[in-house]
Design a protein around this motif. Structure first.
Motif, PDB file in Angstrom:
ATOM      1  N   ASP A  40       5.491  31.635 -15.537  1.00 59.62           N
ATOM      2  CA  ASP A  40       5.918  30.234 -15.573  1.00 59.62           C
ATOM      3  C   ASP A  40       4.757  29.295 -15.257  1.00 59.62           C
ATOM      4  O   ASP A  40       4.584  28.265 -15.917  1.00 59.62           O
ATOM      5  N   ALA A  41       3.964  29.637 -14.260  1.00 59.39           N
ATOM      6  CA  ALA A  41       2.813  28.805 -13.904  1.00 59.39           C
ATOM      7  C   ALA A  41       1.834  28.697 -15.067  1.00 59.39           C
ATOM      8  O   ALA A  41       1.284  27.627 -15.337  1.00 59.39           O
ATOM      9  N   ASP A  66      12.354  26.555  -9.993  1.00 57.84           N
ATOM     10  CA  ASP A  66      11.129  26.460  -9.199  1.00 57.84           C
ATOM     11  C   ASP A  66      10.293  25.237  -9.580  1.00 57.84           C
ATOM     12  O   ASP A  66       9.346  24.899  -8.875  1.00 57.84           O
ATOM     13  N   TRP A  67      10.630  24.604 -10.679  1.00 55.31           N
ATOM     14  CA  TRP A  67       9.825  23.507 -11.218  1.00 55.31           C
ATOM     15  C   TRP A  67      10.601  22.189 -11.286  1.00 55.31           C
ATOM     16  O   TRP A  67      10.329  21.353 -12.133  1.00 55.31           O
ATOM     17  N   LEU A  73      10.733  28.352 -19.434  1.00 61.16           N
ATOM     18  CA  LEU A  73      10.466  29.020 -18.162  1.00 61.16           C
ATOM     19  C   LEU A  73      11.507  30.076 -17.818  1.00 61.16           C
ATOM     20  O   LEU A  73      12.660  29.980 -18.227  1.00 61.16           O
ATOM     21  N   ASN A  74      11.095  31.044 -17.037  1.00 57.28           N
ATOM     22  CA  ASN A  74      12.007  32.067 -16.525  1.00 57.28           C
ATOM     23  C   ASN A  74      12.779  31.550 -15.319  1.00 57.28           C
ATOM     24  O   ASN A  74      13.950  31.864 -15.141  1.00 57.28           O
ATOM     25  N   LEU A  75      12.100  30.779 -14.471  1.00 60.04           N
ATOM     26  CA  LEU A  75      12.695  30.267 -13.235  1.00 60.04           C
ATOM     27  C   LEU A  75      12.535  28.740 -13.187  1.00 60.04           C
ATOM     28  O   LEU A  75      11.767  28.207 -12.371  1.00 60.04           O
ATOM     29  N   ARG A 126       7.037  34.266 -11.869  1.00 57.45           N
ATOM     30  CA  ARG A 126       6.448  33.011 -11.378  1.00 57.45           C
ATOM     31  C   ARG A 126       5.040  32.797 -11.946  1.00 57.45           C
ATOM     32  O   ARG A 126       4.668  31.681 -12.290  1.00 57.45           O
ATOM     33  N   SER A 177       9.633  39.252  -9.495  1.00 59.96           N
ATOM     34  CA  SER A 177       9.617  37.820  -9.158  1.00 59.96           C
ATOM     35  C   SER A 177       8.203  37.245  -9.217  1.00 59.96           C
ATOM     36  O   SER A 177       8.007  36.125  -9.698  1.00 59.96           O
ATOM     37  N   GLU A 178       7.208  38.000  -8.771  1.00 63.98           N
ATOM     38  CA  GLU A 178       5.818  37.530  -8.827  1.00 63.98           C
ATOM     39  C   GLU A 178       5.356  37.365 -10.273  1.00 63.98           C
ATOM     40  O   GLU A 178       4.682  36.401 -10.609  1.00 63.98           O
TER      41      GLU A 178
END
Length: 130
Positions: A52-53, A73-74, A68-70, A49, A45-46
């Motif tokens: 993605d960032a 979150d965005w 993005l993967n997640l 993220r 998960s880290e």
């Protein structure tokens, strides 16, 4: 996307040998994106993220959910874009009408800019003649 699982078969540590860790490579820097940065994480998960960032930092508002993967979150990044799309749909004539209006506004702005430049040049010419 952008994250891979790494293990160390030669390690005495069973966790490193069987489960491993996660490596993330991000591209940053200039337009070429030629500045590659590698980071390692204990948790998937880290790493996701962080990747993605790095994508959002590089692409900014041009980021798509599919980049993005997640994407959940965005949501703030995508919310304004979606509101604009919905507003365009409600316009009479939809997107084509909106694009026509934008084109007309751009043309009007350009006409005003050119007229102002012409006035300034004329004033400068008159001052120069005195």
């Amino acid at each position: 996307k952008g994250v891979r699982n790494v293990t160390d078969d030669a390690s005495d540590d069973g966790w490193a040998r069987h489960v491993g860790w996660y490596a993330m490579t991000s591209m940053s820097g200039g337009e070429d994106g030629d500045n590659e940065k590698k980071r390692e994480f204990t948790y998937l998960s880290e790493a996701l993220r962080a990747y993605d960032a790095s994508v959002v930092r590089r692409k900014g508002t041009g980021t798509k959910r599919s980049d993005l993967n997640l994407p959940e979150d965005w949501e703030l990044l995508f919310r304004e874009e979606e509101r604009l799309r919905e507003a365009i749909k409600r316009l009479p004539g939809g997107r084509k009408s909106w694009e026509k209006k934008r084109r007309e506004e751009d043309e009007e702005y350009e006409r005003k800019r050119q007229a102002k430049r012409k006035r300034e040049e004329e004033e400068a010419r008159k001052r120069h003649e005195k």
